[in-house]
Design an enzyme around this catalytic site. Structure first.
Site, mmCIF file in Angstrom:
data_model
loop_
_atom_site.group_PDB
_atom_site.id
_atom_site.type_symbol
_atom_site.label_atom_id
_atom_site.label_comp_id
_atom_site.label_asym_id
_atom_site.label_seq_id
_atom_site.Cartn_x
_atom_site.Cartn_y
_atom_site.Cartn_z
ATOM 1 C CE1 TYR A 159 25.247 31.143 37.531
ATOM 2 C CE2 TYR A 159 23.373 29.995 38.483
ATOM 3 C CZ TYR A 159 24.273 30.161 37.452
ATOM 4 O OH TYR A 159 24.219 29.357 36.351
ATOM 5 C CE LYS A 229 9.585 21.948 41.967
ATOM 6 N NZ LYS A 229 8.370 21.371 41.370
ATOM 7 C CG ASP A 286 7.988 21.496 38.079
ATOM 8 O OD1 ASP A 286 7.431 22.594 38.274
ATOM 9 O OD2 ASP A 286 7.658 20.462 38.691
ATOM 10 C CG ASP A 310 22.138 29.394 33.780
ATOM 11 O OD1 ASP A 310 22.233 29.725 32.589
ATOM 12 O OD2 ASP A 310 23.098 28.978 34.436
#
Length: 423
Positions: A159, A229, A286, A310
């Site tokens: 972002y 991640k 995930d 998000d």
């Protein structure tokens, strides 16, 4: 500061910083609070939320002096620009504000008006509490198990907007640097390519995790989960996790915060946690998308980089009935900009149909931030009482049996009536 096109209420007082470092707020009983109604349905839900929040303030012996400021469509009409300096400075000066949904028009000079406000004011923590309200239709068997608070880093990650368009001279310069100077000569496919940079800093990571841990301590939460991640993006999201665990391990006493070793593959029951301490663990992003559904009640406060936040906060909102009732707020150093999670839904604009619950509950989160916990709880209780009684707006009524469909303004009146009954 003097304002050319904004009327400053003369019956309120300014919220100020009460310490030299600007970390704590001094909140009067009659604060001036800037408000942006927003675009689309903002013109419906913004005034409704003001009415409800004012009623809760009055019921607890206080008064809000609302200061109307402008961004998006209303700012273009008044200033011929999307985000006037007066709006930014009003929020900066008064420290706490309420904002409805904004739409960034094509060619506006901003990737997002919402992101521009967060970055300009350094509102580095996007906080989204997700909890079930009795009576809201949900796709889950046990939506009441959801009671999470997501801390999403707000100023960096993808972002940050550092990217170059395919076919431009700039992207070819970046490509040449990556391939020739940095040695990734067989990584990018031939042909047009868009390239972006994903900055994750120690400063941004640590202050976000610190905010999440402090929230857990202040609100008697048991666990903070760092979601990343890092198994693939080792030097960005992996370092977010490492820096976050450093905060837990080095900045808090062991009896307050326990940094769980190798907790990625363990459950809370496998770890000997000091009694009363907040446990800080880490999980892969995930995997979290399934664990939020399969083991909802195991998670409490979550902290994560921007893009993960998000995705996960929207997924959490779906579990309790959708984004139409999901509140949010952006926190910085002694600053808060509260805003709903949902968008502006321009097709519904001006029809007095939209659900104002999300922006209203965002206002309750703002009340919590300034120390008005009693008013915040009153708002939440009144909203839940209204919905559980079956008096709802069209978005909920169409999924309920024997519900009474109310307009936006009628719903606001009903919530205010319940505030009066409950206070």
């Amino acid at each position: 500061m003097s304002y050319d096109r904004v009327e400053v209420p003369d019956d309120g007082e300014k919220i100020t910083a009460s310490d030299a470092e600007g970390q704590e707020l001094d909140v009067p009983e009659n604060p001036i609070i800037p408000v942006i109604h927003g675009d689309g349905i903002g013109k419906d839900v913004g005034p409704a939320a003001q009415q409800i929040l004012s009623a809760a303030a009055e019921a607890t012996g206080r008064n809000i002096s609302w200061m109307r400021v402008y961004a998006g469509e209303t700012a273009r009409e008044k200033y011929d620009e999307n985000l006037p300096d007066e709006t930014v400075e009003a929020i900066r000066e008064h420290r706490v504000a309420l904002k409805g949904p904004l739409t960034t028009p094509v060619g506006a000079g901003f990737r997002s008006l919402n992101v521009a406000l967060r970055q300009t004011l350094d509102l580095y923590a996007n906080v989204r509490p997700t909890y079930y309200l009795d009576g809201v239709p949900s796709p889950m068997k046990s939506p009441e198990e959801m009671d999470m608070v997501t801390f999403r880093e707000n100023t960096e990650d993808v972002y940050a907007g550092i990217e170059w368009e395919a076919g431009t001279d700039e992207v070819e310069q970046v490509r040449d640097f990556v391939e020739q100077d940095m040695g990734f000569d067989s990584t990018i496919h031939e042909g047009p390519v868009g390239i972006g940079i994903k900055p994750i800093t120690e400063k941004g990571s640590k202050r976000l995790v610190r905010e999440a841990i402090d929230y857990a301590l202040e609100h008697d939460r048991d666990k903070v989960t760092l979601v990343h991640k890092g198994n693939i993006m080792k030097f960005t999201e992996g370092q977010f996790s490492e820096w976050g665990m450093e905060v837990a391990d080095e900045e808090y006493p062991d009896e307050e915060v326990f940094a769980a070793p190798d907790s990625l593959w363990e459950t809370q029951e496998d770890i000997d946690i000091p009694e009363g301490a907040v446990m800080v663990e880490e999980r892969l992003a995930d995997a979290m998308l399934q664990w939020m559904q399969l083991r909802t009640d195991e998670f409490d406060v979550m902290a994560m980089p921007n893009l993960n936040g998000d995705y996960l906060s929207d997924a959490a909102g779906a579990q309790i009935g959708g984004l139409g009732i999901a509140p949010g707020a952006n926190f910085g150093d002694a600053r808060c900009l509260a805003e709903p999670v949902h968008g502006s839904a321009p097709k519904r604009a001006g029809q007095d149909q939209a659900n104002p619950s999300a922006i209203t509950l965002s206002g309750a989160l703002m009340f919590d931030y300034i120390g008005w916990e009693d008013a915040a709880q009153l708002v939440k209780d009144a909203v839940e009482e209204t919905i559980s009684s079956g008096k709802v707006t069209y978005d909920l009524e169409r999924n309920l049996e024997d519900a009474e469909k109310l307009s936006t303004s009628e719903y606001a009146d009903e919530v205010v009536s319940n505030i009066e009954k409950l206070s």
